[in-house]
Scaffold this active site. Structure first.
Site, PDB file in Angstrom:
ATOM      1  N   GLU A  40     -33.376 -16.724  65.811  1.00  0.00           N
ATOM      2  CA  GLU A  40     -34.398 -15.854  66.315  1.00  0.00           C
ATOM      3  C   GLU A  40     -34.003 -14.909  67.429  1.00  0.00           C
ATOM      4  O   GLU A  40     -33.005 -15.155  68.255  1.00  0.00           O
ATOM      5  CB  GLU A  40     -35.551 -16.795  66.776  1.00  0.00           C
ATOM      6  N   LYS A 116     -43.640 -13.831  62.848  1.00  0.00           N
ATOM      7  CA  LYS A 116     -44.021 -15.145  63.590  1.00  0.00           C
ATOM      8  C   LYS A 116     -45.145 -15.407  63.658  1.00  0.00           C
ATOM      9  O   LYS A 116     -45.861 -14.752  64.445  1.00  0.00           O
ATOM     10  CB  LYS A 116     -42.980 -15.309  64.644  1.00  0.00           C
ATOM     11  N   CYS A 149     -38.664 -20.670  64.412  1.00  0.00           N
ATOM     12  CA  CYS A 149     -38.754 -21.556  65.575  1.00  0.00           C
ATOM     13  C   CYS A 149     -39.702 -22.563  65.855  1.00  0.00           C
ATOM     14  O   CYS A 149     -40.138 -23.434  65.006  1.00  0.00           O
ATOM     15  CB  CYS A 149     -38.544 -20.805  66.907  1.00  0.00           C
TER      16      CYS A 149
HETATM   17  C1  ACM Z   1     -39.680 -21.029  70.306  1.00  0.00           C
HETATM   18  O1  ACM Z   1     -40.337 -20.606  69.609  1.00  0.00           O
HETATM   19  N1  ACM Z   1     -38.804 -19.999  70.494  1.00  0.00           N
HETATM   20  C2  ACM Z   1     -39.427 -22.166  71.112  1.00  0.00           C
END
Ligand code: ACM
Length: 268
Positions: A40, A116, A149
């Site tokens: 990420e 995301k 993530c």
């Molecule tokens: C995250 O979502 N970077 C912990």
């Protein structure tokens, strides 16, 4: 399709050094791999001090400089690349928005992007939440699902991707909590999919609190086996040969993890 070599690339980005971070990450992609997943926000680093800083370091997909480097690499090396980056986009009124995105680059020059959905902690001050749900994409001879993530915490993310036909979850991450490596074993088992989680290592302390990233990048099979794993401190790559055809949903002779669902009982 036949089996393919997949790699989770574990890096320690230097905040703001986009070209250096890209070059160092690509240098870790093994020569023979057909799919490489990078962490990420691997181009910029993670802890933006403000939304303005995120906007300044973000780039449009696929026109930005890091994207161009990823596209060139994918074509040159005949490898599908998935990389987390800050995506600069404009809404219908022309206002700038930044997404925490994962972009997929195929060897033929085509690309796809996931934004995301589940923002973690101070990401809520920086990024717009993903506005495209959890789409799946054809890539490297199979159907790939992208998640980023903290999406690991929401079983609906991996389940949505599996129901849409993903056999392989590509999961760029910047994990700080300890639970995800174990949780992804369950995500793989309950959906009978592969997952490639590429995390980062190192420490950042540019904003409110110090963040220590846990590494432990891994590749997990549909049977919940950890096929390859990095450690918690060093840059490197977890590499495994995987067969995305080996994702049948039959967990016992009489149980199919998708067909046996009883949505009418769930009251979601
Ligand atoms: C995250 O979502 N970077 C912990």
């Amino acid at each position: 399709m036949s089996a393919l070599t997949a790699a989770a690339i574990q890096t320690a980005p230097i905040f703001g050094d986009v070209s250096g971070n890209v070059a160092r990450a690509l240098a870790r992609v093994p020569a023979d791999c057909r799919l490489a997943v990078l962490p990420e926000l691997c181009t910029t680093g993670y802890q933006f001090a403000s939304r303005d800083e995120a906007i300044a370091l973000a780039e449009p997909v696929p026109a930005g400089p890091a994207c161009q480097a990823f596209r060139d690499f994918a074509a040159r090396r005949d490898t599908t690349l998935v990389a987390g980056l800050a995506e600069l986009a404009r809404d219908a009124d022309g206002r700038e928005r930044v997404f925490n995105s994962a972009a997929l680059f195929r060897p033929d020059g085509t690309w796809a992007v996931y934004r995301k959905v589940h923002l973690f902690l101070d990401e809520k001050d920086l990024f717009a939440p993903g506005d495209r749900g959890f789409p799946v994409f054809p890539a490297c001879g199979t159907t790939v699902g992208l998640m980023i993530c903290f999406d690991w915490l929401f079983p609906e993310a991996a389940r949505t991707l599996a129901l849409a036909g993903a056999t392989l979850l590509c999961h760029p991450a910047n994990l700080v909590l300890p639970h995800c490596p174990e949780a992804m074993i369950t995500r793989c088992l309950e959906n009978r999919v592969f997952a490639v989680t590429a995390n980062r290592v190192g420490v950042e302390h540019r904003a409110r609190e110090e963040l220590r990233f846990i590494g432990l990048s891994q590749i997990v099979s549909p049977r919940g086996e950890r096929l390859a794993c990095c450690d918690g401190v060093a840059e490197g790559a977890a590499v495994a040969l995987i067969d995305p055809d080996a994702t049948d949903k039959q967990i016992t002779p009489r149980n199919d993890v998708l067909a046996d669902r009883r949505p009418q009982a769930y009251r979601l």
